[in-house]
Design a protein around this motif. Structure first.
Motif, PDB file in Angstrom:
ATOM      1  N   UNK A  32       0.824  -1.209   0.000  1.00  0.00           N
ATOM      2  CA  UNK A  32       0.000   0.000   0.000  1.00  0.00           C
ATOM      3  C   UNK A  32       0.857   1.259   0.000  1.00  0.00           C
ATOM      4  N   UNK A  33       2.018   1.204   0.620  1.00  0.00           N
ATOM      5  CA  UNK A  33       2.957   2.333   0.533  1.00  0.00           C
ATOM      6  C   UNK A  33       3.412   2.538  -0.906  1.00  0.00           C
ATOM      7  N   UNK A  65      -1.828   6.106  -6.778  1.00  0.00           N
ATOM      8  CA  UNK A  65      -1.987   7.293  -5.920  1.00  0.00           C
ATOM      9  C   UNK A  65      -0.698   8.100  -5.803  1.00  0.00           C
ATOM     10  N   UNK A  66       0.244   7.879  -6.707  1.00  0.00           N
ATOM     11  CA  UNK A  66       1.507   8.611  -6.665  1.00  0.00           C
ATOM     12  C   UNK A  66       1.265  10.104  -6.852  1.00  0.00           C
ATOM     13  N   UNK A  67       1.950  10.918  -6.029  1.00  0.00           N
ATOM     14  CA  UNK A  67       1.873  12.369  -6.153  1.00  0.00           C
ATOM     15  C   UNK A  67       0.730  13.022  -5.405  1.00  0.00           C
ATOM     16  N   UNK A  68      -0.122  12.240  -4.732  1.00  0.00           N
ATOM     17  CA  UNK A  68      -1.269  12.816  -4.030  1.00  0.00           C
ATOM     18  C   UNK A  68      -0.893  13.301  -2.631  1.00  0.00           C
ATOM     19  N   UNK A  69      -0.059  12.532  -1.942  1.00  0.00           N
ATOM     20  CA  UNK A  69       0.230  12.811  -0.536  1.00  0.00           C
ATOM     21  C   UNK A  69       1.639  13.340  -0.341  1.00  0.00           C
ATOM     22  N   UNK A  70       1.842  14.021   0.790  1.00  0.00           N
ATOM     23  CA  UNK A  70       3.185  14.421   1.173  1.00  0.00           C
ATOM     24  C   UNK A  70       3.974  13.165   1.532  1.00  0.00           C
ATOM     25  N   UNK A  76     -21.394   5.469 -15.200  1.00  0.00           N
ATOM     26  CA  UNK A  76     -21.033   5.930 -13.870  1.00  0.00           C
ATOM     27  C   UNK A  76     -20.161   4.918 -13.138  1.00  0.00           C
ATOM     28  N   UNK A  77     -19.342   5.436 -12.226  1.00  0.00           N
ATOM     29  CA  UNK A  77     -18.573   4.585 -11.327  1.00  0.00           C
ATOM     30  C   UNK A  77     -18.612   5.172  -9.919  1.00  0.00           C
ATOM     31  N   UNK A  78     -18.342   4.323  -8.927  1.00  0.00           N
ATOM     32  CA  UNK A  78     -18.102   4.785  -7.569  1.00  0.00           C
ATOM     33  C   UNK A  78     -16.587   4.815  -7.383  1.00  0.00           C
ATOM     34  N   UNK A  79     -16.058   5.954  -7.000  1.00  0.00           N
ATOM     35  CA  UNK A  79     -14.603   6.113  -6.919  1.00  0.00           C
ATOM     36  C   UNK A  79     -14.150   6.087  -5.464  1.00  0.00           C
ATOM     37  N   UNK A  80     -13.198   5.187  -5.178  1.00  0.00           N
ATOM     38  CA  UNK A  80     -12.809   4.839  -3.815  1.00  0.00           C
ATOM     39  C   UNK A  80     -11.342   5.131  -3.534  1.00  0.00           C
ATOM     40  N   UNK A  81     -11.074   5.287  -2.264  1.00  0.00           N
ATOM     41  CA  UNK A  81      -9.715   5.169  -1.758  1.00  0.00           C
ATOM     42  C   UNK A  81      -9.796   4.799  -0.283  1.00  0.00           C
ATOM     43  N   UNK A  82      -8.949   3.855   0.140  1.00  0.00           N
ATOM     44  CA  UNK A  82      -8.747   3.603   1.558  1.00  0.00           C
ATOM     45  C   UNK A  82      -7.291   3.911   1.855  1.00  0.00           C
ATOM     46  N   UNK A  83      -7.016   4.353   3.084  1.00  0.00           N
ATOM     47  CA  UNK A  83      -5.641   4.721   3.419  1.00  0.00           C
ATOM     48  C   UNK A  83      -5.477   4.787   4.926  1.00  0.00           C
ATOM     49  N   UNK A 110      -8.950  10.920  -4.049  1.00  0.00           N
ATOM     50  CA  UNK A 110      -7.616  11.255  -3.564  1.00  0.00           C
ATOM     51  C   UNK A 110      -7.503  12.603  -2.871  1.00  0.00           C
ATOM     52  N   UNK A 111      -7.982  13.698  -3.482  1.00  0.00           N
ATOM     53  CA  UNK A 111      -7.873  15.004  -2.813  1.00  0.00           C
ATOM     54  C   UNK A 111      -8.626  15.061  -1.486  1.00  0.00           C
ATOM     55  N   UNK A 112      -9.771  14.379  -1.404  1.00  0.00           N
ATOM     56  CA  UNK A 112     -10.516  14.333  -0.143  1.00  0.00           C
ATOM     57  C   UNK A 112      -9.705  13.594   0.904  1.00  0.00           C
ATOM     58  N   UNK A 113      -9.159  12.457   0.493  1.00  0.00           N
ATOM     59  CA  UNK A 113      -8.351  11.661   1.414  1.00  0.00           C
ATOM     60  C   UNK A 113      -7.143  12.447   1.897  1.00  0.00           C
ATOM     61  N   UNK A 114      -6.491  13.173   1.013  1.00  0.00           N
ATOM     62  CA  UNK A 114      -5.323  13.958   1.407  1.00  0.00           C
ATOM     63  C   UNK A 114      -5.676  14.946   2.512  1.00  0.00           C
ATOM     64  N   UNK A 115      -6.801  15.644   2.360  1.00  0.00           N
ATOM     65  CA  UNK A 115      -7.202  16.624   3.378  1.00  0.00           C
ATOM     66  C   UNK A 115      -7.512  15.953   4.707  1.00  0.00           C
TER      67      UNK A 115
END
Length: 211
Positions: free
Chosen positions: A113-114, A122-127, A147-154, A183-188
């Motif tokens: 996951x790292x 997800x490269x480039x999204x997080x610090x 349509x799709x449902x777009x996900x991220x877990x972290x 991704x942007x939501x997860x980053x915040x």
């Protein structure tokens, strides 16, 4: 098929998470018998397609379980109950709900996951300093090919996790992806949670997302 179905159950599928809120919905993974004459269906189900259904709570617990060395804790909404004067009447005591992995397996998955945030989708999204371990996903809705449902877990930081999150943004355009939309939501959320653990505001500083 038996291994896939059993593993899904061990992670909380086909059972209601015992959270202290009403109306909890089960996530669903088919029984092994559903694939006896449908190996393509098993392949699709293995990546979350076909009849598989997942809630954000289940996937947040999945991320938390990997972050926690293979133990999924009982989810809870209540932390403490207080009297009107602020005196604590009852404090929630954390306890394990499921143990789908041993610590060594959780550690191997954490490394993968790292790599998702270092070199993958997800490269480039997080610090880089936040050491975010993540997995992106783009799920067909079953209602429309458009349509799709777009996900991220972290979870983060991967070497000493303090927060695990699932983000799902439903009914996005078919060209959208988990990385681009969730991704942007997860980053915040990740940056805000880490800031709070350091005694900083969750937003509005140079190191957290805008208000």
């Amino acid at each position: 098929a038996e291994i896939m179905s059993t593993t899904a159950f061990n992670f909380g599928y086909n059972q209601a998470p015992p959270i202290d809120l009403p109306g909890v919905v089960n996530s669903y993974f088919p029984d092994a018998s559903a694939f006896s004459n449908d190996l393509p269906g098993l392949a699709y189900s293995a990546i979350g397609q076909k009849d598989v259904r997942a809630t954000a709570l289940t996937n947040a617990l999945l991320a938390a379980g990997i972050a926690n060395g293979g133990q999924i804790m009982t989810p809870h909404f209540m932390n403490v109950l207080t009297k009107p004067d602020g005196t604590i009447m009852k404090r929630y005591k954390a306890h394990t709900w499921l143990t789908p992995l041993d610590a060594s397996a959780a550690k191997r998955i954490t490394g993968m996951m790292l790599n998702v945030t270092r070199f993958g989708t997800a490269a480039g999204i997080f610090r880089s300093s936040d050491l975010v371990a993540a997995k992106t996903g783009t799920a067909q809705t079953g209602n429309s090919a458009d349509n799709t449902h777009d996900w991220m877990i972290a979870f983060a930081p991967a070497n000493n996790p303090v927060v695990a999150v699932a983000v799902v943004v439903p009914f996005q355009h078919v060209d959208a992806t988990g990385a681009a939309v969730a991704g942007p939501i997860m980053r915040c959320v990740i940056e805000g949670a880490i800031a709070l653990t350091k005694g900083q505001p969750a937003s509005g500083t140079s190191s957290t997302c805008p208000r």
